[in-house]
Motif scaffolding. Structure first.
Motif, mmCIF file in Angstrom:
data_model
loop_
_atom_site.group_PDB
_atom_site.id
_atom_site.type_symbol
_atom_site.label_atom_id
_atom_site.label_comp_id
_atom_site.label_asym_id
_atom_site.label_seq_id
_atom_site.Cartn_x
_atom_site.Cartn_y
_atom_site.Cartn_z
ATOM 1 N N PRO A 32 0.801 -1.236 0.000
ATOM 2 C CA PRO A 32 0.000 0.000 0.000
ATOM 3 C C PRO A 32 0.829 1.280 0.000
ATOM 4 C CG PRO A 32 -0.965 -1.584 1.492
ATOM 5 C CD PRO A 32 0.338 -2.164 1.044
ATOM 6 N N GLY A 33 1.936 1.293 0.727
ATOM 7 C CA GLY A 33 2.749 2.499 0.760
ATOM 8 C C GLY A 33 3.339 2.821 -0.601
ATOM 9 N N ILE A 34 3.847 1.791 -1.300
ATOM 10 C CA ILE A 34 4.453 1.996 -2.619
ATOM 11 C C ILE A 34 3.382 2.291 -3.658
ATOM 12 C CG2 ILE A 34 5.848 0.907 -4.410
ATOM 13 C CD1 ILE A 34 6.978 -0.884 -2.137
ATOM 14 N N ALA A 35 2.283 1.537 -3.625
ATOM 15 C CA ALA A 35 1.226 1.702 -4.626
ATOM 16 C C ALA A 35 0.531 3.047 -4.480
ATOM 17 C CB ALA A 35 0.214 0.563 -4.493
ATOM 18 N N ALA A 36 0.361 3.520 -3.239
ATOM 19 C CA ALA A 36 -0.271 4.822 -3.034
ATOM 20 C C ALA A 36 0.582 5.946 -3.600
ATOM 21 C CB ALA A 36 -0.531 5.038 -1.547
ATOM 22 N N GLN A 37 1.890 5.801 -3.575
ATOM 23 C CA GLN A 37 2.759 6.794 -4.212
ATOM 24 C C GLN A 37 2.491 6.854 -5.712
ATOM 25 O OE1 GLN A 37 6.894 6.015 -3.405
ATOM 26 N NE2 GLN A 37 6.581 5.775 -1.204
ATOM 27 N N GLU A 38 2.269 5.680 -6.316
ATOM 28 C CA GLU A 38 2.113 5.603 -7.762
ATOM 29 C C GLU A 38 0.761 6.144 -8.227
ATOM 30 O OE1 GLU A 38 4.404 4.460 -9.889
ATOM 31 O OE2 GLU A 38 5.864 3.951 -8.327
ATOM 32 N N ALA A 39 -0.317 5.823 -7.485
ATOM 33 C CA ALA A 39 -1.663 6.111 -7.986
ATOM 34 C C ALA A 39 -2.491 7.006 -7.094
ATOM 35 C CB ALA A 39 -2.410 4.794 -8.220
ATOM 36 N N GLY A 40 -2.107 7.198 -5.839
ATOM 37 C CA GLY A 40 -2.939 7.979 -4.932
ATOM 38 C C GLY A 40 -4.110 7.158 -4.431
ATOM 39 N N THR A 381 14.944 -1.442 -4.423
ATOM 40 C CA THR A 381 13.882 -1.121 -5.371
ATOM 41 C C THR A 381 12.835 -2.233 -5.313
ATOM 42 O OG1 THR A 381 15.233 -2.162 -7.089
ATOM 43 C CG2 THR A 381 15.310 0.237 -6.928
ATOM 44 N N VAL A 382 12.008 -2.160 -4.285
ATOM 45 C CA VAL A 382 11.032 -3.220 -4.037
ATOM 46 C C VAL A 382 10.077 -3.371 -5.209
ATOM 47 C CG1 VAL A 382 9.207 -3.981 -2.479
ATOM 48 C CG2 VAL A 382 11.210 -2.836 -1.559
ATOM 49 N N GLU A 383 9.790 -2.251 -5.896
ATOM 50 C CA GLU A 383 8.870 -2.320 -7.027
ATOM 51 C C GLU A 383 9.366 -3.287 -8.097
ATOM 52 O OE1 GLU A 383 10.269 0.342 -5.707
ATOM 53 O OE2 GLU A 383 9.057 2.162 -5.934
ATOM 54 N N ILE A 384 10.681 -3.348 -8.297
ATOM 55 C CA ILE A 384 11.220 -4.255 -9.312
ATOM 56 C C ILE A 384 10.986 -5.709 -8.903
ATOM 57 C CG2 ILE A 384 13.345 -5.068 -10.409
ATOM 58 C CD1 ILE A 384 14.373 -2.239 -10.428
#
Length: 781
Positions: A32-40, A381-384
């Motif tokens: 959620p922390g990473i995804a919220a940065q990407e999309a709000g 880079t957890v997203e990777i």
């Protein structure tokens, strides 16, 4: 190694717990922390879209799982339907994808561990105070405290699997119950701190733009990887036809609802700009817990602070969830390697069992090494990590949907699912397209990394696996069998990727009792010698359904050791004509089924099996035989009723047909290899038909290279009595199958079965696969 056959001791609740427990770790505690940065705030829609795509794929996994609960797993379905090229892609994709996912879960574990131990130091004499989880920097090379925690976690999880800790439905149910309990408390308490104004804020629900919804869905898809694991334990489920689809589809629905509720609450607690803080990105639930539990609870006049208890509880829940997901992924990777090793996609030495821990230690060690490398190289880079895992699994899910369509359209007899995908073919087509389409919205770096592994799998197939594996897929076989009807491009493609494998002629001998069946080995050796082939003797040990058959267990190792000893003794005391003889042991709950499974797995040309008292597959268990003999024969079958193998004088009755062709081949091999005298018998209705019958039999003998055989014409018109009378003068009767089916012949007392009982000599019944319909094969005409 054989597949695991496990006692059916898991109910619906346990199956749901396995799926939920594997999924819930990353989706709510890390992403959620990473995804919220990407999309709000619209990231909630991203989670729902990812869940809907997973739901569509879950229907296909459910159908395949109920059709083949024994094998389980995406690799098996794809390899069986599409062939070993796509099996290599799916097997390695699943394996590497699980390694990426495990590294991702370990990073999540490390983030919460670092948050819990933040500020904790230890005194080291001569050095001073050091952080319990330090940051290590060596020139340009650096490891953060989160990576250090992840490496520790990964090492522990790999070690647990290396020494063989067991995963059970009961433990997983307990873990999931605790997690859901803590998350429910968090949701209820968090609801009273929820603020819509925080969700919308000044930039609205989509501060990064609505175009980020689908990339957000691609990023969070890794949150839904766990449901397919339920299919791999299908054989352990009670009533899998009902419980497996409910568990697979239900776990996705439950987890999607949990994600939507909890991520919405997080967005109402934490302002969008705060998600860019390192503390929120690394451990969003702990940060939210500090907001939710920041008050005192009045009890009997005392103010009890909840902050410490609440934050600690959520942190421990996060550690438990990420640990459960990582451990399950490592365990699943070992199963995939087992399957690939068995099918010779990778070397079977990778699956060597540890002499003490009874685990596939090499496979686990290689997987563990990859996980540590991914943590060190990509841990910042957890997203990777998450996106690479998602890409590889989306490729696998697309192939699963394609496999289901292949099974449905080719309709192989063994494909009989208890659950069927609704709205076929639209739902699996949608799953195929949506899975691949979601990859388009991934970032380029993880897509390229995952794509490199797919390319490696293709290269590996052509460089190694194609020349080793022997199993062809249903699709390739279907195309090549109808080459004149198919487009040239399809035929060329199927031929280009067709496995070369070991073309050596293989005779498989299923053995029930090694002490009494050396004659089977001798007969098989004649066939193998004549065809420059080999004999694969397989001791099939049948045990009750209540006996678990876990690979490497002490019980199975004891059976295997005793079996190998007995089989070696039989091999040493049997005349095998210097033919290579391989021996192995398979422990199964269903011996009849295993005969056919072994024939397919070994790519057998001929199966030589015994019939009569003392063999588990001829003990009158018609229902068990019915299920397996309904399948098309995978190769030639010679069924031997053993009264001693004396090959001096062999009688071959014939009226023509493919099964008589097989009888002629066997007679010819006996003549050439051991000097048997062959007599051919043909029965006609009257004396007037005698000359025509003789002309037919002489022509038949000439066509089958049996010109030197004795010719015998019987004009009585009674086929059964004629064979019985002629058999009195011979030591071995070789008789082709009648036009009636296997079940009719073996269980309903037809011609061949009556002769088997009435004559004094040994009898070999020969059947060759034909294009007869399933109904004719089962029940005759």
């Amino acid at each position: 190694m054989s597949d695991e056959d496990l006692a059916k001791d898991l109910g619906l609740v346990s199956a749901l717990a396995i799926g939920i427990g594997t999924m819930i770790g990353a989706g709510i505690f890390v992403l959620p922390g990473i995804a919220a940065q990407e999309a709000g705030p619209v990231v909630v829609i991203s989670f729902i879209i990812g869940g809907m795509i997973a739901m569509i794929n879950a229907f296909s996994v459910s159908e395949l799982g109920t059709a083949m609960p024994k094998a389980g797993g995406a690799y098996y379905y794809i390899n069986r339907a599409l062939g070993p090229l796509f099996g290599s892609i799916s097997g390695m994709g699943d394996w590497i994808g699980l390694a990426f996912a495990s590294a991702f879960y370990c990073i999540g574990f490390g983030g919460y561990l670092a948050d819990m131990l933040d500020g904790v130091v230890v005194s080291v004499p001569g050095i001073g105070e050091l952080a319990l989880l330090p940051t290590i920097a060596l020139g340009p090379f650096a490891l953060t405290e989160i990576q250090i925690g992840a490496i520790i976690a990964g090492t522990v999880f790999v070690g647990v699997n290396y020494i063989g800790a067991k995963e059970t439905g009961g433990i997983q149910t307990a873990i999931v119950t605790i997690l859901l309990g803590l998350l429910t408390i968090f949701a209820i308490v968090g609801f009273f701190s929820f603020d819509w104004a925080t969700v919308a804020a000044e930039d609205g629900y989509a501060p990064e733009g609505v175009g980020e919804i689908l990339p957000g869905a691609a990023l969070v898809f890794v949150s839904y990887l766990g449901y397919a694991k339920i299919a791999t334990i299908g054989e352990e489920l009670k009533n899998p036809g009902r419980n497996l689809p409910i568990a697979i589809i239900g776990s996705v629905a439950i987890v999607m609802a949990i994600y939507a509720i909890l991520v919405t609450i997080l967005l109402g607690l934490i302002p969008h700009e705060d998600f860019f803080l390192d503390t929120v990105e690394d451990a969003p639930m702990s940060y939210a817990a500090e907001i939710v539990f920041d008050y005192q609870l009045p009890i009997f006049g005392f103010e009890l602070p909840l902050l410490g208890v609440g934050v600690t509880s959520i942190t421990l829940a996060a550690l438990l969830a990420t640990a459960s997901s990582a451990n399950a992924s490592i365990l699943a990777s070992a199963r995939i390697n087992f399957a690939m090793g068995r099918d010779k996609i990778v070397t079977d030495s990778l699956n060597e069992i540890h002499p003490k821990f009874a685990t596939p230690y090499r496979s686990i060690a290689v997987t563990g090494a990859m996980i540590i490398v991914f943590i060190i190289g990509l841990g910042e880079t957890v997203e990777i990590l998450s996106s690479a895992a998602s890409v590889l699994h989306l490729v696998v899910y697309a192939l699963i949907n394609a496999s289901l369509i292949v099974f449905r359209e080719t309709n192989p007899p063994e494909y009989d699912p208890d659950f069927e995908v609704p709205f076929y073919p639209y739902l699996p087509i949608a799953g195929f397209i949506l899975s691949l389409a979601l990859i388009y919205f991934m970032d380029n770096t993880p897509t390229l990394i995952a794509g490199a592994f797919v390319v490696f799998a293709v290269i590996w197939y052509f460089a190694y696996a194609r020349s080793e594996t022997e199993l062809s897929g249903i699709l390739g076989t279907y195309i090549l069998d109808r080459s004149e009807e198919m487009p040239d491009v399809a035929v060329s493609a199927a031929s280009a990727v067709k496995p070369e494998g070991n073309d050596e002629y293989t005779v498989v001998v299923p053995v029930s009792n090694p002490r009494t069946e050396s004659t089977l080995l001798s007969l098989a050796s004649v066939l193998a010698k004549a065809n420059d082939g080999r004999v694969q003797a397989v001791h099939i040990v049948e045990v009750p359904d209540q006996t678990p058959l876990q690979e490497g267990s002490e019980h199975i190792q004891r059976i295997d050791a005793e079996s190998q000893k007995l089989m070696s003794q039989v091999q040493e005391s049997t005349e095998t004509m210097d033919v290579p003889v391989d021996i192995r042991t398979v422990v199964s709950h269903r011996s009849v089924e295993e005969v056919f499974d072994v024939a397919r797995r070994e790519n057998a040309d001929t199966v030589v099996m015994g019939w009569g008292p003392g063999r588990s597959w001829s003990a009158g268990r018609v229902e068990g035989a019915f299920d397996e003999l309904a399948h098309d024969l995978p190769c030639d079958f010679l069924v031997f009723n053993d009264r001693g193998l004396e090959t001096e004088r062999v009688l071959v009755p014939t009226a023509g047909g493919p099964d008589s062709d097989l009888s002629a081949e066997l007679a010819r091999h006996l003549r050439d290899q051991v000097g048997s005298e062959i007599t051919l018998l043909h029965v006609v209705d009257t004396d007037a038909d005698g000359e025509a019958g003789r002309a037919f039999l002489e022509e038949w003998a000439d066509e089958h290279d049996l010109e030197d055989a004795s010719i015998r014409i019987d004009t009585s018109g009674d086929v059964e009595d004629a064979i019985a009378a002629a058999a009195e003068e011979h030591t071995l009767l070789v008789i082709g199958a009648t036009e009636r089916g296997l079940l009719s012949r073996l269980f309903r007392g037809t011609l061949a079965y009556d002769v088997v009982n009435e004559v004094d000599s040994s009898v070999i019944m020969a059947e060759r696969p034909t294009s007869r319909s399933l109904w004719e094969r089962l029940f005759g005409r």
